[in-house]
Design a protein around this motif. Structure first.
Motif, PDB file in Angstrom:
ATOM      1  N   HIS A 226       0.765  -1.301   0.138  1.00  0.00           N
ATOM      2  CA  HIS A 226      -0.118   0.040  -0.105  1.00  0.00           C
ATOM      3  C   HIS A 226       0.772   1.384   0.002  1.00  0.00           C
ATOM      4  O   HIS A 226       1.987   1.229   0.460  1.00  0.00           O
ATOM      5  N   GLY A 227       0.239   2.315  -0.676  1.00  0.00           N
ATOM      6  CA  GLY A 227       0.864   3.529  -0.508  1.00  0.00           C
ATOM      7  C   GLY A 227       0.642   4.439   0.666  1.00  0.00           C
ATOM      8  O   GLY A 227      -0.091   3.764   2.020  1.00  0.00           O
ATOM      9  N   GLY A 228       1.218   5.732   1.082  1.00  0.00           N
ATOM     10  CA  GLY A 228       1.184   6.280   2.137  1.00  0.00           C
ATOM     11  C   GLY A 228       2.141   6.670   2.681  1.00  0.00           C
ATOM     12  O   GLY A 228       2.331   7.212   4.169  1.00  0.00           O
ATOM     13  N   GLY A 229       3.060   7.025   1.796  1.00  0.00           N
ATOM     14  CA  GLY A 229       4.402   7.771   2.460  1.00  0.00           C
ATOM     15  C   GLY A 229       5.276   6.954   3.274  1.00  0.00           C
ATOM     16  O   GLY A 229       6.186   7.667   4.016  1.00  0.00           O
ATOM     17  N   PHE A 230       5.162   5.767   3.319  1.00  0.00           N
ATOM     18  CA  PHE A 230       5.897   4.750   4.525  1.00  0.00           C
ATOM     19  C   PHE A 230       5.484   5.164   5.766  1.00  0.00           C
ATOM     20  O   PHE A 230       6.236   4.811   6.799  1.00  0.00           O
ATOM     21  N   MET A 231       4.454   5.927   5.773  1.00  0.00           N
ATOM     22  CA  MET A 231       3.976   6.236   7.331  1.00  0.00           C
ATOM     23  C   MET A 231       2.341   6.201   7.341  1.00  0.00           C
ATOM     24  O   MET A 231       2.133   6.008   8.827  1.00  0.00           O
ATOM     25  N   MET A 232       1.940   6.210   6.578  1.00  0.00           N
ATOM     26  CA  MET A 232       0.181   5.859   6.898  1.00  0.00           C
ATOM     27  C   MET A 232      -0.403   4.844   5.719  1.00  0.00           C
ATOM     28  O   MET A 232       0.167   4.309   4.813  1.00  0.00           O
ATOM     29  N   GLY A 233      -1.644   4.656   6.034  1.00  0.00           N
ATOM     30  CA  GLY A 233      -2.452   3.851   4.881  1.00  0.00           C
ATOM     31  C   GLY A 233      -2.515   2.518   5.263  1.00  0.00           C
ATOM     32  O   GLY A 233      -2.910   1.511   4.256  1.00  0.00           O
ATOM     33  N   ALA A 234      -2.050   2.003   6.383  1.00  0.00           N
ATOM     34  CA  ALA A 234      -1.963   0.784   6.502  1.00  0.00           C
ATOM     35  C   ALA A 234      -3.345   0.017   6.245  1.00  0.00           C
ATOM     36  O   ALA A 234      -4.277   0.495   7.383  1.00  0.00           O
TER      37      ALA A 234
ATOM     38  N   ASP B  17       0.696  -5.454   5.327  1.00  0.00           N
ATOM     39  CA  ASP B  17       0.894  -4.416   6.391  1.00  0.00           C
ATOM     40  C   ASP B  17       1.976  -4.236   6.809  1.00  0.00           C
ATOM     41  O   ASP B  17       2.491  -4.469   8.018  1.00  0.00           O
ATOM     42  N   TYR B  18       3.115  -3.734   5.983  1.00  0.00           N
ATOM     43  CA  TYR B  18       4.369  -3.651   6.308  1.00  0.00           C
ATOM     44  C   TYR B  18       4.920  -2.610   7.231  1.00  0.00           C
ATOM     45  O   TYR B  18       3.826  -1.919   7.551  1.00  0.00           O
ATOM     46  N   ARG B  19       6.177  -2.786   7.888  1.00  0.00           N
ATOM     47  CA  ARG B  19       6.325  -1.967   8.927  1.00  0.00           C
ATOM     48  C   ARG B  19       6.667  -0.407   8.196  1.00  0.00           C
ATOM     49  O   ARG B  19       7.432  -0.519   7.469  1.00  0.00           O
TER      50      ARG B  19
ATOM     51  N   ALA C  20      12.932  -2.159   6.852  1.00  0.00           N
ATOM     52  CA  ALA C  20      11.879  -3.042   7.488  1.00  0.00           C
ATOM     53  C   ALA C  20      10.865  -3.570   6.517  1.00  0.00           C
ATOM     54  O   ALA C  20      10.421  -4.687   6.556  1.00  0.00           O
ATOM     55  N   GLY C  21      10.344  -2.472   5.547  1.00  0.00           N
ATOM     56  CA  GLY C  21       9.357  -2.905   4.734  1.00  0.00           C
ATOM     57  C   GLY C  21       9.763  -4.055   3.746  1.00  0.00           C
ATOM     58  O   GLY C  21       9.090  -4.958   3.459  1.00  0.00           O
ATOM     59  N   SER C  22      10.938  -3.966   3.303  1.00  0.00           N
ATOM     60  CA  SER C  22      11.511  -4.956   2.151  1.00  0.00           C
ATOM     61  C   SER C  22      11.656  -6.339   3.011  1.00  0.00           C
ATOM     62  O   SER C  22      11.414  -7.214   2.355  1.00  0.00           O
ATOM     63  N   GLU C  23      11.910  -6.404   4.222  1.00  0.00           N
ATOM     64  CA  GLU C  23      12.127  -7.480   5.125  1.00  0.00           C
ATOM     65  C   GLU C  23      10.658  -8.217   5.130  1.00  0.00           C
ATOM     66  O   GLU C  23      10.542  -9.675   5.115  1.00  0.00           O
ATOM     67  N   ASP C  24       9.515  -7.553   5.464  1.00  0.00           N
ATOM     68  CA  ASP C  24       8.502  -7.746   5.603  1.00  0.00           C
ATOM     69  C   ASP C  24       7.780  -8.455   4.165  1.00  0.00           C
ATOM     70  O   ASP C  24       7.121  -9.483   4.353  1.00  0.00           O
TER      71      ASP C  24
END
Length: 368
Positions: free
Chosen positions: A142-150, A173-175, A184-188
């Motif tokens: 998902h989008g959200g600037g790596f801060m929102m939108g989960a 729902d990545y970190r 963190a996101g790539s790992e998830d």
């Protein structure tokens, strides 16, 4: 008629048209654009018509998003609030109403599932996955600037693709920041991908995302190379790029043509300023794959989607050029007059066209 006579006639027609255009043209403004020694352009105020290539529905939506009622709404002021409040407002006022419209247009069922400690939601057509897609699966980031939108943005991006294409989509729902940092996101994403590889062939797995999620899709493709994971069948980088997100001409045109103040001039630092990338080397191939031809050469077939009023358009163009130059397969689709993540509104005719492009791309590319 001889060739010479034809050319003479065409020249006369062009001269006549030019003379008429000059006679009707308004007087030039005394204020002219100026360019400094560094090539920075300063343009006096101007009026830009809404694109004649965009739909009337898109035009009305653009007007509504610049109405006094919108500017008085919480979402117009959310950037001044703490991140927890921003997330609540984005979900409640912007995403949830759009999710409701998407579910009405594309009936689906949503099933929560935790995979290796990573929360995901499986989104499938209400009538079940299409028979020809039983062996295929898509991952949404998902989008959200790596801060929102989960969760919410993941649903909004996944529902039309699942419903229209008959796909099973796993929204991850990545970190995110500010609680977490790259990678963190790539790992998830890799955790979920490894799990899906137990049930699906890699060539039958597609990955897509919009904005931050589109960039993360590119970063995941690079991360899989580093981790020795098999290449997925295809990826979609929507309203994003494979690096340097927010740089280039559209950094300015995207803001101005959307009726927002132009960002300050100087080197673009949109990605580097994001807390998710705090302390990270932005030249790292796992962060900005578009700077590394040897990484791009191993990318799966890639679909890029953007629009002319998207701040990320220039970076998307650069990514497409870099992929082709590296020998990878890539498609680029642009919509004129529309802004960042335009297909968040499923009512736009252009959104329906974009969903068809997405589904068609994965239909053609997965399983090769």
């Amino acid at each position: 008629m001889t060739l010479h006579a034809k050319l003479a006639g065409m020249a006369a027609l062009c001269l006549a048209w030019s003379a008429g255009a000059l006679a009707q043209a308004p007087k030039a403004s005394p204020e002219r654009p100026s360019v400094n020694d560094a090539g920075a352009l300063t343009v006096p105020g101007f009026e830009a018509d809404f694109s004649s290539f965009a739909s009337d529905v898109a035009r009305r939506s653009f007007i509504e998003e610049h109405s006094p009622a919108f500017y008085a709404s919480p979402i117009a002021r959310m950037h001044t609030l703490p991140i927890a409040e921003q997330r609540k407002i984005l979900d409640r006022d912007y995403l949830e109403p759009r999710i409701a419209k998407a579910r009405a247009a594309f009936p689906v069922k949503i099933t929560p599932q935790t995979i290796g400690g990573v929360y995901t939601e499986t989104i499938e057509p209400a009538g079940g996955v299409a028979p020809h897609n039983k062996a295929k699966v898509l991952i949404n980031l998902h989008g959200g600037g790596f801060m929102m939108g989960a969760r919410t943005n993941g649903q909004l991006e996944s529902i039309p693709v699942a419903g229209l294409g008959g796909y099973r989509v796993v929204a991850v729902d990545y970190r995110q920041a500010p609680e977490h940092r790259f990678p963190a996101g790539s790992e998830d994403v890799a955790t979920v991908y490894r799990d899906l590889l137990k049930s699906y062939k890699p060539e039958n797995i597609g990955i897509f995302g919009c904005s931050a999620g589109g960039l993360l899709a590119a970063q995941a493709a690079a991360w899989f190379q580093k981790q020795g994971l098999p290449r997925p069948g295809a990826i979609g980088i929507f309203c994003a790029s494979a690096g340097d997100l927010g740089e280039g001409d559209s950094r300015y045109t995207g803001s101005v043509l959307n009726g927002r103040p132009a960002p300050p001039s100087g080197p673009a630092r949109d990605m580097a300023a994001n807390p998710y990338f705090a302390g990270v080397d932005m030249a790292d191939p796992m962060v900005s794959p578009s700077r590394h031809p040897e990484v791009l050469a191993k990318f799966p077939p890639t679909l890029l989607i953007s629009s002319t009023r998207d701040f990320a358009m220039s970076a998307a163009l650069n990514t497409h050029r870099a992929l082709i130059k590296a020998g990878a397969e890539a498609e680029l689709h642009l919509w004129d007059g529309l802004q960042h993540f335009f297909f968040a509104d499923v009512d736009l005719p252009e959104s329906r066209d974009a969903f068809q492009v997405m589904v068609g791309f994965f239909d053609r590319r997965l399983g090769q």
